[in-house]
Structures are given as structure tokens and as C-alpha cells.
Design an enzyme around this catalytic site. Sequence first.
Site, PDB file in Angstrom:
ATOM      1  N   ASP A  23       2.766   0.234  -1.165  1.00 28.80           N
ATOM      2  CA  ASP A  23       1.730  -0.021  -1.742  1.00 28.80           C
ATOM      3  C   ASP A  23       1.106   0.898  -3.139  1.00 28.80           C
ATOM      4  O   ASP A  23       1.754   1.211  -3.831  1.00 28.80           O
ATOM      5  CB  ASP A  23       0.838   0.682  -0.534  1.00 28.80           C
ATOM      6  CG  ASP A  23      -0.896   0.099  -0.195  1.00 28.80           C
ATOM      7  OD1 ASP A  23      -1.300  -0.343  -0.885  1.00 28.80           O
ATOM      8  OD2 ASP A  23      -1.871   1.131  -0.230  1.00 28.80           O
ATOM      9  N   ASN A  71      -3.032  -8.767   6.054  1.00 28.71           N
ATOM     10  CA  ASN A  71      -2.711  -9.028   4.776  1.00 28.71           C
ATOM     11  C   ASN A  71      -3.173 -10.715   4.420  1.00 28.71           C
ATOM     12  O   ASN A  71      -3.790 -11.052   3.385  1.00 28.71           O
ATOM     13  CB  ASN A  71      -1.813  -8.911   4.017  1.00 28.71           C
ATOM     14  CG  ASN A  71      -1.431  -7.745   3.374  1.00 28.71           C
ATOM     15  OD1 ASN A  71       0.153  -7.307   4.114  1.00 28.71           O
ATOM     16  ND2 ASN A  71      -2.240  -6.707   3.171  1.00 28.71           N
TER      17      ASN A  71
HETATM   18  C1  IPE Z   1      -0.047  -1.515   4.040  1.00 29.48           C
HETATM   19  O1  IPE Z   1      -1.126  -1.709   3.037  1.00 29.48           O
HETATM   20  C2  IPE Z   1       0.718  -3.088   3.924  1.00 29.48           C
HETATM   21  C3  IPE Z   1       1.657  -3.599   2.756  1.00 29.48           C
HETATM   22  C4  IPE Z   1       1.975  -2.382   2.001  1.00 29.48           C
HETATM   23  C5  IPE Z   1       2.689  -4.991   3.496  1.00 29.48           C
HETATM   24  P1  IPE Z   1      -2.554  -2.816   2.394  1.00 29.48           P
HETATM   25  O2  IPE Z   1      -2.968  -2.311   1.460  1.00 29.48           O
HETATM   26  O3  IPE Z   1      -3.308  -4.047   3.389  1.00 29.48           O
HETATM   27  O4  IPE Z   1      -3.257  -1.333   3.602  1.00 29.48           O
HETATM   28  P2  IPE Z   1      -4.492  -0.873   3.739  1.00 29.48           P
HETATM   29  O5  IPE Z   1      -5.468  -2.555   4.038  1.00 29.48           O
HETATM   30  O6  IPE Z   1      -5.225  -0.061   2.143  1.00 29.48           O
HETATM   31  O7  IPE Z   1      -5.026  -0.059   4.752  1.00 29.48           O
HETATM   32  C1  IPE Z   2       0.903  -4.309  -1.755  1.00 30.66           C
HETATM   33  O1  IPE Z   2       0.120  -3.714  -2.206  1.00 30.66           O
HETATM   34  C2  IPE Z   2       1.389  -5.070  -1.257  1.00 30.66           C
HETATM   35  C3  IPE Z   2       1.037  -5.916  -0.397  1.00 30.66           C
HETATM   36  C4  IPE Z   2      -0.124  -5.778   0.481  1.00 30.66           C
HETATM   37  C5  IPE Z   2       1.410  -7.096  -0.131  1.00 30.66           C
HETATM   38  P1  IPE Z   2      -1.497  -3.770  -2.612  1.00 30.66           P
HETATM   39  O2  IPE Z   2      -1.855  -5.479  -2.631  1.00 30.66           O
HETATM   40  O3  IPE Z   2      -2.091  -3.107  -1.783  1.00 30.66           O
HETATM   41  O4  IPE Z   2      -1.682  -3.184  -3.975  1.00 30.66           O
HETATM   42  P2  IPE Z   2      -3.301  -1.998  -4.008  1.00 30.66           P
HETATM   43  O5  IPE Z   2      -2.651  -0.834  -2.907  1.00 30.66           O
HETATM   44  O6  IPE Z   2      -4.559  -3.383  -3.786  1.00 30.66           O
HETATM   45  O7  IPE Z   2      -3.489  -1.394  -5.140  1.00 30.66           O
HETATM   46 MG    MG Z   3      -2.699  -2.039  -0.709  1.00 30.26          MG
END
Ligand code: IPE
Ligand code: IPE
Ligand code: MG
Length: 251
Positions: A23, A71
Amino acid sequence: MIEQQLKETNNTVIPQHVAIIMDGNGRWAQQRGKTRVVGHKNGVESVRAVVSTARKQGVKALTLFAFSSENWQRPEQEVSVLMDLFMFVLTREVKKLHKNNIRFQVIGDISRFSDKLIKKINDAEKLTKNNNDMVLSIAANYGGRWDITHAAKQLAQKVSEGELSVDDITEQSFDQHTSLAGLPELDLLIRTGGDYRISNFLLWQAAYAEFYFTEVLWPDFKEEEFLKAMGCFDQRERRFGQTGEQVKEQK
Ligand code: IPE
Ligand code: IPE
Ligand code: MG
């Protein structure tokens, strides 16, 4: 430096199975005045670093959360870039995984992906299926609740067809129907990006995993950070319900 430290102590406990919630890509890019997708692209380098370090350290299974079932709710353009990136990376990296004797699999409901991507995934799984240095599982359109529901459905189906009786449903047989069946127990669950939640990742499998949360954003999580997490795992006392004294006696 840290790698040396890990290797120098012979009795270091290496986790057999590590999972990572990768993340913080979006924030990494935003901090640099770039669009979120730049973060995703830079995250690929961290995936490479972590796969290679895990294998070198003797980790047997590495499970990476790449795309959650939630997602899909992101802007269409971001979802589409993520799919293209997945396709691109698969095309480019599978041979290397194969050469390194790594078995590749995708866990999650892939039926929603494009036919082209599904074919790529199937081909990669087929090519690497006999490899045995490490199993790399990529969780894509994955949700922990989906995994549990899916296992329950498969068991119910077998019961209704007379293949299984209700009494055959045990923790072990249930586990065999989840998506990481056959892999070592999850030892270490890492989340980068500074949030303290598991976002519907490995709900069933995380029962006795050690958790490691770090503020480091995913594109900055490379070998050194990974070894830090491994070093931290080595310091944990895993009691599995027993007392600390009992655990020490068994050592
Ligand atoms: C969790 O990250 C999913 C992945 C890393 C693929 P998110 O960024 O989607 O999680 P939330 O929404 O902040 O909980
Ligand atoms: C994790 O990074 C990747 C996926 C969930 C696909 P994020 O896209 O959630 O990055 P932040 O949390 O918004 O910084
Ligand atoms: Mg995230």
C-alpha cells in the site's frame, strides 16, 4: 548490512510464508506532484526486489496483494492502468520467475478480467507449475471474505453431491478449499503505507500470523526494508496460546 546481520546469525528464524499488503503507491506519487499511476509503476520495482530477496532468504511462499475486490470502486482510468500494468509485468517477468524456479499463481476471482489477461495468467501458471524454490501468489480481485465463501460453497457442493459428509468438514478440510491450500501457514503479514488494517486480505490465513506495519510507502519498500521486517519477525515470541515459559522449555 542488515542482510549480513541476518545471515551471520545461523539460528535466525526465517518465515516460511510471508504476505504483503503493498500500500501507498498513490501517496508516493502525490508527494512528488505526480499522478497516482506513476506510483503504481514505481511499485513494480519493489515487487521485483521483494521476490528476489524472499527467495534468497529461503522464504517458501510469498503472497502479494495487488488488487482487492474493493479496488474496482476506484476511478475507471486507474483500474484500467492497473490492468495494463499487470499484463505488461506478467509478459516481461514470467520467464525470469521460471528461470529462478519460482511457481507463480494468481489467487482471487479472475473471471472479471479480460480474456487476454486470463490467458496470460493461465499460461504463466502452467509454465511454472513444477517449480519448487518458492511459490509466488498474486492476489488479484481477491477478498478474504470471498475466499472463505468460495471454500464454503465448494464444501456445500460436495456434501450435496454425497461426496462428503457434514462431519468431514473440519478446519483442515476447509483450509484445503481456500485459495492458498497446500502452502505453509502464513507466518508474517506486512502492510506498508502506514495504515493499521488488513483491508479484507487473508482473513482465514492470518489467524496466527505475526503482523508488521510500516510507514514506508510501497515504492520505497525494497530489500533493506524487507530484511528489517524479517529481522523483526525473528525477535517475536510466537506462543500459539501457550505461556511464554512453555515456549522456552520447548526450545
Ligand atoms: C489494499 O489497499 C489493497 C491492496 C494493497 C491491493 P487499499 O489502499 O485498497 O486499502 P484501503 O482501501 O485503504 O483499506
Ligand atoms: C496500493 O497503493 C496499490 C493498490 C491498492 C492497487 P494505493 O493505490 O492504495 O496507494 P494509496 O494508499 O492511495 O497511497
Ligand atoms: Mg491504499
